[in-house]
Design an enzyme around this catalytic site. Sequence first.
Site, short mmCIF file in Angstrom:
data_model
loop_
_atom_site.label_atom_id
_atom_site.label_comp_id
_atom_site.label_asym_id
_atom_site.label_seq_id
_atom_site.Cartn_x
_atom_site.Cartn_y
_atom_site.Cartn_z
N ASP A 1 10.81 99.47 -13.42
CA ASP A 1 10.90 99.97 -14.87
C ASP A 1 11.79 100.97 -15.22
O ASP A 1 12.08 101.14 -16.30
CB ASP A 1 9.20 100.58 -15.23
CG ASP A 1 9.06 100.65 -16.52
OD1 ASP A 1 9.72 100.06 -17.18
OD2 ASP A 1 8.14 101.40 -16.86
N ASP B 1 11.04 95.31 -22.57
CA ASP B 1 11.00 95.92 -21.08
C ASP B 1 9.51 95.85 -20.83
O ASP B 1 8.43 96.85 -21.26
CB ASP B 1 11.48 97.36 -21.12
CG ASP B 1 11.26 98.10 -19.91
OD1 ASP B 1 11.09 97.50 -18.84
OD2 ASP B 1 11.37 99.30 -19.94
N GLU C 1 14.75 100.49 -15.28
CA GLU C 1 15.90 99.37 -15.30
C GLU C 1 17.00 99.65 -16.42
O GLU C 1 18.17 99.20 -16.17
CB GLU C 1 15.20 98.15 -15.80
CG GLU C 1 14.84 97.97 -17.51
CD GLU C 1 14.08 98.93 -18.10
OE1 GLU C 1 13.37 99.66 -17.40
OE2 GLU C 1 14.36 99.12 -19.27
N LYS D 1 22.19 100.53 -23.87
CA LYS D 1 21.14 99.97 -23.39
C LYS D 1 20.60 98.87 -24.25
O LYS D 1 19.97 99.45 -25.35
CB LYS D 1 20.19 100.83 -22.76
CG LYS D 1 18.94 100.21 -22.31
CD LYS D 1 18.15 100.97 -21.84
CE LYS D 1 16.74 100.55 -21.56
NZ LYS D 1 15.46 101.44 -21.04
N LYS E 1 4.12 97.80 -16.83
CA LYS E 1 3.55 98.87 -17.57
C LYS E 1 2.09 98.53 -18.07
O LYS E 1 1.72 97.50 -17.93
CB LYS E 1 4.55 98.83 -19.05
CG LYS E 1 5.87 99.49 -18.74
CD LYS E 1 6.67 99.37 -20.17
CE LYS E 1 8.14 100.13 -19.95
NZ LYS E 1 8.25 101.31 -19.70
N ASP F 1 13.45 98.39 -26.91
CA ASP F 1 14.10 98.87 -25.70
C ASP F 1 15.47 98.40 -25.76
O ASP F 1 16.33 98.88 -25.01
CB ASP F 1 13.49 98.70 -24.41
CG ASP F 1 13.70 99.53 -23.34
OD1 ASP F 1 13.97 100.73 -23.51
OD2 ASP F 1 13.61 99.18 -22.31
N ARG G 1 18.70 102.48 -16.44
CA ARG G 1 19.95 102.94 -15.69
C ARG G 1 20.72 101.81 -14.80
O ARG G 1 21.89 102.00 -14.62
CB ARG G 1 19.50 104.03 -14.94
CG ARG G 1 18.47 103.81 -13.75
CD ARG G 1 17.62 105.09 -13.38
NE ARG G 1 16.53 105.39 -14.30
CZ ARG G 1 15.75 106.32 -14.20
NH1 ARG G 1 15.78 107.11 -13.19
NH2 ARG G 1 15.18 106.75 -15.14
N1 BES Z 1 12.34 102.10 -21.85
C1 BES Z 1 11.77 102.88 -21.07
C2 BES Z 1 11.58 104.18 -21.63
C3 BES Z 1 10.87 104.40 -22.81
C4 BES Z 1 9.58 104.71 -22.72
C5 BES Z 1 11.43 104.20 -24.29
C6 BES Z 1 8.77 105.08 -23.91
C7 BES Z 1 10.65 104.53 -25.19
C8 BES Z 1 9.51 104.91 -25.00
C9 BES Z 1 12.27 102.92 -19.42
O1 BES Z 1 12.81 101.85 -19.08
C10 BES Z 1 11.24 103.23 -18.81
O2 BES Z 1 10.52 102.52 -18.63
N2 BES Z 1 11.42 104.39 -17.94
C11 BES Z 1 10.56 104.77 -17.03
C12 BES Z 1 11.50 105.66 -15.97
C13 BES Z 1 10.41 105.90 -14.66
C14 BES Z 1 10.08 104.54 -14.04
C15 BES Z 1 11.37 106.58 -13.74
C16 BES Z 1 9.57 105.88 -17.61
O3 BES Z 1 10.07 106.71 -18.57
O4 BES Z 1 8.45 105.94 -17.42
ZN ZN Z 2 13.46 100.50 -20.77
MN MN Z 3 11.54 100.65 -18.14
#
Ligand code: BES
Ligand code: ZN
Ligand code: MN
Length: 512
Positions: free
Chosen positions: A360, A283, A362, A278, A290, A301, A364
């Site tokens: 968010d 992000d 994204e 990825k 966020k 990210d 996947r």
């Molecule tokens: N890049 C983030 C995950 C992340 C969070 C990486 C903190 C490193 C530190 C990912 O794209 C994300 O935002 N995931 C969401 C998924 C949710 C919306 C189902 C998350 O983990 O909140």
């Molecule tokens: Zn992300």
């Molecule tokens: Mn995200």
Amino acid sequence: MKEIINVEMKARKVEFSRCKADMLCVGLFSDAKGLDKLNAELNGKLEGAIERVIKLGDFKGKEGTIAIIYGSGNIGARRVMLVGLGEKKKATLETIRKASANAANKAVAMKIRNIALAMHRAFGARFDLSTAGRVCAEGVYFGGYRYDEFVTESENGRLDSLEVELIDSDPAKVRKLNKGLLSGVVIGKAQSYARTLANRPGNVMNPPELAAAAKKMAKETAGISCTVFDEKQLAAKGMGGILAVGSGSQNKPRFIVLKYSPASKAASAKPTIAIVGKAITFDSGGISIKPSAKMEQMKLDKSGGIAVLATMKAAAELKLPLNVYGIIPAAENLPSGTSYRPGDIITTFSGKTVEVQNTDAEGRMVLCDGLSYAARQNCDIIIDIATLTGACMVALGKHKAGLMGNDEKLIKQLQRAANESGEKLWHMPSGDEYAEEMKSKIADLKNIGGKWGGACTAAAFLRQFTEDKKWAHLDIAGVDMFEKPSEFSAEGSSGFGVRLLTTYLMNAAKKK
Ligand code: BES
Ligand code: ZN
Ligand code: MN
């Protein structure tokens, strides 16, 4: 722009006490009774200084600690650094790696440009010396790494180069150390390369820039080819997932395909492996934006994709007899009038449709296209690596990455690589009960599950794009960065995954 610190390493035969270095580094365990042969000899030449430091209680041999003793006319080195190794019975390869990182980190902090390492001596015959040479080199690159390419103030500047020698008085041992050192240098340099690319901010490292970096790496590395699909080619191929995520940014998405084909024929008997990473260059969350606190960390990210890029470089430089694909879907996730929205239904490269419930989630959305693309190449095994979920961080903290997959053997091989590389993994579930949560009423899938087990539902989503290949998923959210500097490392990108994946590939290349 400043170059990162240039580290030069070699192994050399020399009597320990005669070694002329700015600093000679030796290891001591916290539970050792008395000094070992090397340290006793040095202690004698230093008129009992090592014993005095220990008796005064200034140095106890704890891991992460050091003491510096200034040389006497009786030894070649100007300083001796005692490096703590912790308890002897707990010592692993990671102990040598961390001790080397600690020594290199201190040398850079103190602006000592020339050091000699003899820590391997403390372990006797416990580890194969070639392996010890490799992990020493990995540790030196790790600990000596700094990221300051945009710092223009030159006063009080840091070292521009660090010379490191692994020393031993026995030429046979030097040969073994050197053999491992050569691969450790390749891996260490690849990891530093990854850390620099990952540390670069979103305004500098966007998807087209990442693609350009991949092209450059491929051009400079024998055996690697690189193809990049731009947004028009992505549309023609029907890669709706990556296109949706990238739609909010002026910096258009890029899909990077690297292929390493070794010169040797031995590879045809081995499985072809695809690693998919990825690479969200920033992000923000997109329309499902966020919170602003620490959002700057989301420049990292892209760490999974960059780990893939650096692993490809290492695999080729090590000339592994193995065919490897490196697949990096790169996009920037921003909110704008052209962004994808919650509620959108996206047709992915696989043909499966996904209802977007949160922009968010994204990672996947880009990985599904990466995984189906990988599955449609002639590969046997797919491993993906991604800063995928905050939920994985909640589950495992910042010490281990999540490991999911559909093949017991592959899971075991990755756990072994994790133990050897010191980049730790913890096996988590991603079976059908989790996949159930990812079903949509109005499309084949939705991109978020329920409140609980977010790392597992994310993995269960990804599994549905692997077309029955052997597959494993590494969720590296949390381990991709250090928030603060430590005894062993600068802050920022950790380069996690480069040692792990390269070790996995080295093992896969060895097997008959
Ligand atoms: N890049 C983030 C995950 C992340 C969070 C990486 C903190 C490193 C530190 C990912 O794209 C994300 O935002 N995931 C969401 C998924 C949710 C919306 C189902 C998350 O983990 O909140
Ligand atoms: Zn992300
Ligand atoms: Mn995200």
